[in-house]
Write an enzyme that holds these catalytic residues in place. Structure first.
Site, PDB file in Angstrom:
ATOM      1  CG  PHE A 106     -43.454  -7.954  52.069  1.00 21.83           C
ATOM      2  CD1 PHE A 106     -42.215  -7.780  52.657  1.00 21.83           C
ATOM      3  CD2 PHE A 106     -44.139  -9.146  52.285  1.00 21.83           C
ATOM      4  CE1 PHE A 106     -41.654  -8.779  53.441  1.00 21.83           C
ATOM      5  CE2 PHE A 106     -43.588 -10.152  53.071  1.00 21.83           C
ATOM      6  CZ  PHE A 106     -42.344  -9.972  53.649  1.00 21.83           C
TER       7      PHE A 106
ATOM      8  CG  ASP B 133     -50.054 -16.630  47.966  1.00 19.13           C
ATOM      9  OD1 ASP B 133     -49.348 -17.649  48.058  1.00 19.13           O
ATOM     10  OD2 ASP B 133     -49.629 -15.489  48.208  1.00 19.13           O
TER      11      ASP B 133
ATOM     12  N   GLY C  52     -45.586 -19.510  50.710  1.00 17.59           N
ATOM     13  CA  GLY C  52     -44.492 -18.541  50.769  1.00 17.59           C
ATOM     14  C   GLY C  52     -43.681 -18.494  49.486  1.00 17.59           C
TER      15      GLY C  52
ATOM     16  CG  HIS D 104     -40.877 -10.239  43.159  1.00 17.41           C
ATOM     17  ND1 HIS D 104     -42.206 -10.388  42.822  1.00 17.41           N
ATOM     18  CD2 HIS D 104     -40.821  -9.128  43.922  1.00 17.41           C
ATOM     19  CE1 HIS D 104     -42.904  -9.403  43.373  1.00 17.41           C
ATOM     20  NE2 HIS D 104     -42.089  -8.627  44.050  1.00 17.41           N
TER      21      HIS D 104
ATOM     22  N   GLY E 123     -50.537 -13.210  44.344  1.00 20.26           N
ATOM     23  CA  GLY E 123     -49.624 -13.039  45.476  1.00 20.26           C
ATOM     24  C   GLY E 123     -50.328 -12.389  46.653  1.00 20.26           C
TER      25      GLY E 123
ATOM     26  CB  SER F 223     -51.580  -5.600  48.493  1.00 19.40           C
ATOM     27  OG  SER F 223     -51.228  -6.929  48.311  1.00 19.40           O
TER      28      SER F 223
ATOM     29  CG  ASP G   4     -46.720  -7.822  45.016  1.00 22.70           C
ATOM     30  OD1 ASP G   4     -45.511  -7.800  44.714  1.00 22.70           O
ATOM     31  OD2 ASP G   4     -47.148  -7.473  46.133  1.00 22.70           O
TER      32      ASP G   4
ATOM     33  CG  HIS H 276     -45.386  -3.854  44.841  1.00 27.52           C
ATOM     34  ND1 HIS H 276     -45.198  -4.514  46.029  1.00 27.52           N
ATOM     35  CD2 HIS H 276     -45.090  -2.543  45.077  1.00 27.52           C
ATOM     36  CE1 HIS H 276     -44.816  -3.645  46.956  1.00 27.52           C
ATOM     37  NE2 HIS H 276     -44.735  -2.443  46.414  1.00 27.52           N
ATOM     38  CG  ASP H 277     -41.920  -5.403  45.039  1.00 26.56           C
ATOM     39  OD1 ASP H 277     -41.756  -4.556  45.939  1.00 26.56           O
ATOM     40  OD2 ASP H 277     -42.642  -6.405  45.186  1.00 26.56           O
TER      41      ASP H 277
HETATM   42 MG    MG Z   1     -44.463  -6.707  46.495  1.00 25.67          MG
END
Ligand code: MG
Length: 201
Positions: A12, A63, A67, A136, A38, A44, A133, A161-162
């Protein structure tokens, strides 16, 4: 450095944002290692390693590998390729392993399978760059900021990010921790589209 090949991996992180991440990782790895919250498939992580490897520095990547909320069965980003039937859940470890295996820079990637909240209280290595990241949801993003942003060296980088100012374009949790960081003394170094790099004072 093969950004084209890296961009073709499942993940992503768009290429222009990934290249910015790589550049910041190179810049701030002079201070210390990088840490990512993440991992997902390690895309990334590899962008970061492309930067840190230039100074022989590693990136730790955390992580739980089961998921995020949006990857679960029936959710928007559910993907049967990352669902392990024998475990009865999403498992992103095999995807990460096959992605890392394609790049020599992966020797600078240190994967840790863990809930970041559990590791934070005993983590003592100061960071040149922290990349948030992970999940969220607002609680997760706030926890990641609270638990980890105090581990960055003065002059080091916090990357998020995001970032979406407009709630119609994306979730607000990353934007809220970005605003919080600005209020708490971080300053904006550079922004590329939805990824921001802040500097700790
Ligand atoms: Mg992201």
């Amino acid at each position: 450095m093969d950004f084209q090949k890296l961009n073709s991996l499942k993940g992503f992180m768009p290429q222009h944002e990934g290249e910015a991440l790589s550049k910041w990782a190179e810049e701030f790895s002079a201070l210390g290692p990088a840490l990512e919250i993440g991992t997902f498939g390690g895309k990334s992580s590899l962008y970061i390693a492309m930067g840190t490897s230039k100074s022989g520095q590693v990136v730790f990547t955390l992580d739980h590998h089961s998921g995020s909320e949006e990857h679960q069965t029936g959710e928007e980003y559910f993907d049967p390729d990352i669902y392990d039937k024998s475990l009865g859940r999403v498992n992103t470890v095999p995807l990460m392993q096959s992605n890392l295996n394609c790049f020599k820079e992966s020797k600078f990637v240190v994967p840790i399978i863990v809930d970041a909240n559990l590791l934070a209280p005993i983590w003592t290595i100061e960071l040149g760059l922290l990349f948030i990241d992970g999940s969220h949801t607002e609680i997760s993003a706030q926890n990641d900021y609270t638990n980890w942003s105090n581990k960055i060296f003065p002059g080091g980088a916090l990357v998020i990010h995001d970032i979406y100012e407009d709630p119609d374009k994306g979730g607000q949790a990353p934007f809220l921790i970005y605003q919080r960081a600005l209020e708490e003394g971080f300053s904006l170094h550079e922004r590329v589209d939805t990824i921001v790099c802040l500097i700790k004072s």
